[in-house]
Motif scaffolding. Structure first.
Motif, short mmCIF file in Angstrom:
data_model
loop_
_atom_site.label_atom_id
_atom_site.label_comp_id
_atom_site.label_asym_id
_atom_site.label_seq_id
_atom_site.Cartn_x
_atom_site.Cartn_y
_atom_site.Cartn_z
N ASP A 211 -1.66 32.87 2.47
CA ASP A 211 -2.26 32.75 3.79
C ASP A 211 -3.26 33.89 3.96
N THR A 212 -4.47 33.55 4.35
CA THR A 212 -5.52 34.58 4.48
C THR A 212 -5.46 35.29 5.83
N LYS A 213 -4.74 34.74 6.80
CA LYS A 213 -4.70 35.34 8.14
C LYS A 213 -3.45 36.16 8.41
N ILE A 214 -2.35 35.84 7.74
CA ILE A 214 -1.08 36.52 7.98
C ILE A 214 -0.66 37.22 6.69
N ILE A 215 -0.33 38.51 6.81
CA ILE A 215 0.13 39.27 5.65
C ILE A 215 1.53 38.80 5.27
N ASN A 216 1.78 38.71 3.97
CA ASN A 216 3.07 38.28 3.43
C ASN A 216 3.46 36.88 3.88
N ALA A 217 2.51 35.98 3.92
CA ALA A 217 2.79 34.57 4.24
C ALA A 217 2.09 33.70 3.20
N ALA A 218 2.70 32.58 2.91
CA ALA A 218 2.14 31.67 1.92
C ALA A 218 2.68 30.26 2.14
N SER A 219 1.98 29.31 1.53
CA SER A 219 2.42 27.92 1.56
C SER A 219 2.64 27.45 0.12
N PHE A 220 3.70 26.71 -0.07
CA PHE A 220 4.01 26.09 -1.36
C PHE A 220 3.93 24.59 -1.16
N THR A 221 3.22 23.91 -2.02
CA THR A 221 3.17 22.45 -2.02
C THR A 221 4.02 21.97 -3.18
N ILE A 222 5.03 21.18 -2.86
CA ILE A 222 5.94 20.66 -3.88
C ILE A 222 5.71 19.16 -3.96
N GLU A 223 5.22 18.73 -5.10
CA GLU A 223 4.89 17.32 -5.32
C GLU A 223 6.13 16.48 -5.57
N ARG A 224 6.09 15.26 -5.07
CA ARG A 224 7.10 14.23 -5.31
C ARG A 224 8.49 14.63 -4.82
N GLU A 225 8.56 15.31 -3.69
CA GLU A 225 9.84 15.66 -3.06
C GLU A 225 9.79 15.26 -1.60
N ASP A 226 10.96 15.28 -0.95
CA ASP A 226 11.05 14.84 0.44
C ASP A 226 11.97 15.76 1.23
N HIS A 227 12.54 15.25 2.33
CA HIS A 227 13.38 16.06 3.21
C HIS A 227 14.59 16.65 2.50
N THR A 228 15.10 16.00 1.48
CA THR A 228 16.29 16.50 0.79
C THR A 228 16.04 17.89 0.23
N VAL A 229 14.98 18.03 -0.52
CA VAL A 229 14.65 19.33 -1.11
C VAL A 229 14.09 20.27 -0.05
N GLY A 230 13.27 19.76 0.84
CA GLY A 230 12.66 20.60 1.87
C GLY A 230 13.69 21.29 2.74
N ASN A 231 14.68 20.55 3.20
CA ASN A 231 15.66 21.12 4.11
C ASN A 231 16.60 22.10 3.40
N ILE A 232 17.05 21.76 2.21
CA ILE A 232 17.95 22.67 1.49
C ILE A 232 17.22 23.96 1.10
N LEU A 233 15.96 23.86 0.74
CA LEU A 233 15.17 25.05 0.40
C LEU A 233 14.92 25.90 1.63
N ARG A 234 14.61 25.27 2.74
CA ARG A 234 14.40 26.01 3.99
C ARG A 234 15.66 26.77 4.39
N MET A 235 16.80 26.11 4.30
CA MET A 235 18.06 26.76 4.68
C MET A 235 18.38 27.92 3.75
N GLN A 236 18.10 27.79 2.47
CA GLN A 236 18.36 28.88 1.53
C GLN A 236 17.41 30.05 1.80
N LEU A 237 16.17 29.76 2.14
CA LEU A 237 15.23 30.83 2.48
C LEU A 237 15.68 31.59 3.73
#
Length: 116
Positions: free
Chosen positions: A24-50
């Motif tokens: 992220d160019t506006k916020i320090i220590n922020a970033a976006s990850f794009t994960i191809e061919r995944e859905d809510h299953t991986v998104g939610n479990i990864l979010r909860m682990q983070l």
């Protein structure tokens, strides 16, 4: 019908990375990850682990569009960590947790043979 073929939901096209990283160019220590061919299953479990990481200030994900088979994960961390470190640690922790779950499940399956 105009819907894409079913295999497109799972097969990553040639020349496409499974995970891409963008700072992220506006916020320090922020970033976006794009994960191809995944859905809510991986998104939610990864979010909860983070969220379990004390250095993570924000973690969220979204599906940009129902016909685009990818998720966008946003991570914002404290100065003691980087989004890449938090992401990698979350993936490693999930791998260990899921391997443990698999071992326990397989152990219970051997104790109780099929009775039907």
């Amino acid at each position: 019908m105009n819907a894409p073929d079913r295999y497109e939901r799972f097969v990553v096209p040639e020349g496409t990375k499974k995970v891409s990283y963008e700072r992220d160019t506006k916020i320090i220590n922020a970033a976006s990850f794009t994960i191809e061919r995944e859905d809510h299953t991986v998104g939610n479990i990864l979010r909860m682990q983070l969220h379990k990481d004390p250095n993570v200030l924000f973690a969220g994900y979204k599906l940009p569009h129902p016909l685009q088979y990818k998720i966008l994960v946003r991570v914002h961390t404290t100065s003691q960590s980087s989004p890449m470190q938090a992401y990698n640690q979350a993936i490693n922790d999930l791998d260990k947790e899921l391997n443990h779950l698999k071992r326990v499940f397989e152990g219970e399956m051997t104790k109780h043979p099929r009775e039907y």
